[in-house]
Design an enzyme around this catalytic site. Sequence first.
Site, PDB file in Angstrom:
ATOM      1  N   GLU A 130     -14.658 -69.688  49.980  1.00 32.75           N
ATOM      2  CA  GLU A 130     -15.331 -70.592  50.934  1.00 32.75           C
ATOM      3  C   GLU A 130     -15.617 -69.864  52.249  1.00 32.75           C
ATOM      4  OE1 GLU A 130     -12.479 -73.753  50.556  1.00 32.75           O
ATOM      5  OE2 GLU A 130     -13.218 -74.138  48.527  1.00 32.75           O
ATOM      6  N   SER A 160      -8.345 -75.457  40.636  1.00 34.43           N
ATOM      7  CA  SER A 160      -7.996 -76.694  39.918  1.00 34.43           C
ATOM      8  C   SER A 160      -6.641 -76.641  39.223  1.00 34.43           C
ATOM      9  CB  SER A 160      -9.105 -77.064  38.920  1.00 34.43           C
ATOM     10  OG  SER A 160     -10.322 -77.313  39.592  1.00 34.43           O
ATOM     11  N   HIS A 189     -11.132 -65.925  51.130  1.00 41.32           N
ATOM     12  CA  HIS A 189     -11.344 -67.064  50.229  1.00 41.32           C
ATOM     13  C   HIS A 189     -12.849 -67.227  49.998  1.00 41.32           C
ATOM     14  CE1 HIS A 189     -11.500 -71.151  48.720  1.00 41.32           C
ATOM     15  NE2 HIS A 189     -10.215 -71.035  48.430  1.00 41.32           N
ATOM     16  N   GLY A 231     -11.909 -76.700  42.917  1.00 40.69           N
ATOM     17  CA  GLY A 231     -12.218 -78.090  43.272  1.00 40.69           C
ATOM     18  C   GLY A 231     -13.082 -78.812  42.259  1.00 40.69           C
ATOM     19  N   ASN A 277      -3.050 -74.439  49.818  1.00 39.23           N
ATOM     20  CA  ASN A 277      -4.131 -74.172  50.768  1.00 39.23           C
ATOM     21  C   ASN A 277      -4.736 -75.521  51.144  1.00 39.23           C
ATOM     22  OD1 ASN A 277      -6.449 -73.416  52.103  1.00 39.23           O
ATOM     23  ND2 ASN A 277      -7.454 -72.497  50.309  1.00 39.23           N
ATOM     24  N   LYS A 301      -6.915 -76.206  53.313  1.00 39.17           N
ATOM     25  CA  LYS A 301      -8.320 -76.122  53.746  1.00 39.17           C
ATOM     26  C   LYS A 301      -8.524 -76.953  55.023  1.00 39.17           C
ATOM     27  CE  LYS A 301      -9.525 -75.111  49.020  1.00 39.17           C
ATOM     28  NZ  LYS A 301     -10.530 -75.084  47.976  1.00 39.17           N
ATOM     29  N   GLU A 352      -9.425 -66.418  41.972  1.00 38.74           N
ATOM     30  CA  GLU A 352      -9.920 -67.788  41.932  1.00 38.74           C
ATOM     31  C   GLU A 352     -11.381 -67.790  41.497  1.00 38.74           C
ATOM     32  OE1 GLU A 352      -7.619 -70.423  44.926  1.00 38.74           O
ATOM     33  OE2 GLU A 352      -9.070 -69.278  46.055  1.00 38.74           O
TER      34      GLU A 352
HETATM   35  P1  PGA Z   1      -8.431 -76.270  44.213  1.00 41.42           P
HETATM   36  O1  PGA Z   1      -8.611 -75.115  45.320  1.00 41.42           O
HETATM   37  O2  PGA Z   1      -6.995 -76.195  43.729  1.00 41.42           O
HETATM   38  O3  PGA Z   1      -8.730 -77.541  44.939  1.00 41.42           O
HETATM   39  O4  PGA Z   1      -9.388 -75.979  43.115  1.00 41.42           O
HETATM   40  C1  PGA Z   1      -8.004 -73.865  45.162  1.00 41.42           C
HETATM   41  C2  PGA Z   1      -8.399 -72.959  46.301  1.00 41.42           C
HETATM   42  O5  PGA Z   1      -9.566 -72.945  46.686  1.00 41.42           O
HETATM   43  O6  PGA Z   1      -7.552 -72.222  46.862  1.00 41.42           O
END
Ligand code: PGA
Length: 254
Positions: A95, A211, A93, A171, A10, A12, A165
């Site tokens: 976000e 992560s 997601h 992140g 992803n 983003k 998640e």
């Molecule tokens: P990350 O993001 O691997 O940077 O923690 C995962 C995600 O939000 O899909």
Amino acid sequence: MSNRPYIVGNWKMNGTRAMLSEARTIDRAAQRYMKVEVAVAPPFTLIHAVHKEAEQIGVGAQDCHPGEDGAHTGDISATMVSDAGAKFVILGHSERRQNHGEDSAMVLAKLHAALNAGINAIICCGEPEDVRVAGDAEKYVLDQLRASLPEKLDDAGERLTVAYEPIWAIGTGRVATVEDIEAMHGAIYAFLKARFGEEAAQGIRILYGGSVKPENAREILAVPHVGGALVGGASLSADSFMNIALAAGEIEEQ
Ligand code: PGA
């Protein structure tokens, strides 16, 4: 082929055309890991270009609008991302839920739009840290899924993927413990089985995200009911992303 581990990047809001060489490298490397299904979801602006580069990997979008077309300035429909080359879309997601106020009813509407447009969907769920600390993570996640998924499926589950998640792990470099991942993925599987039946539940892969890195991928991907990973930061480099795919392939061979 839905039982192959599924490793999805992803990107983003990262990536301009300069990232196309990274996509090419990921695609070429994926040709050596046929036991693993590799995909990336670049920003809308790169979907078509990555699709043209891709011989092996799947290409997806990170969101779509629930409607088919019309007066929605700045929005992109499922048909449009499909037309650009996307074969799937990531929906719900955290976000999107946080930054755009998307609730699970909206996620469900978008899922219907995606399936009607002929593309697959990855439905995200995950709890914030205070919910985990209060001991309510499982209830929170299952409530999200109950409202984000349809009552029944028209297929055997292969068009749907769920991504768990935990928000506090995205992140941050923090990862849920193997025990917590196992408990949550087991609970999600039990929910899917109760809702859609055993055959469909087995066809729906449940990804872990938050992560995931080459250093922790092996341990996470070996957990029961973990069918792959949704990878943010570590998917921006072909090297680290494909080391996660490599780990998935090695577990598959065991
Ligand atoms: P990350 O993001 O691997 O940077 O923690 C995962 C995600 O939000 O899909």
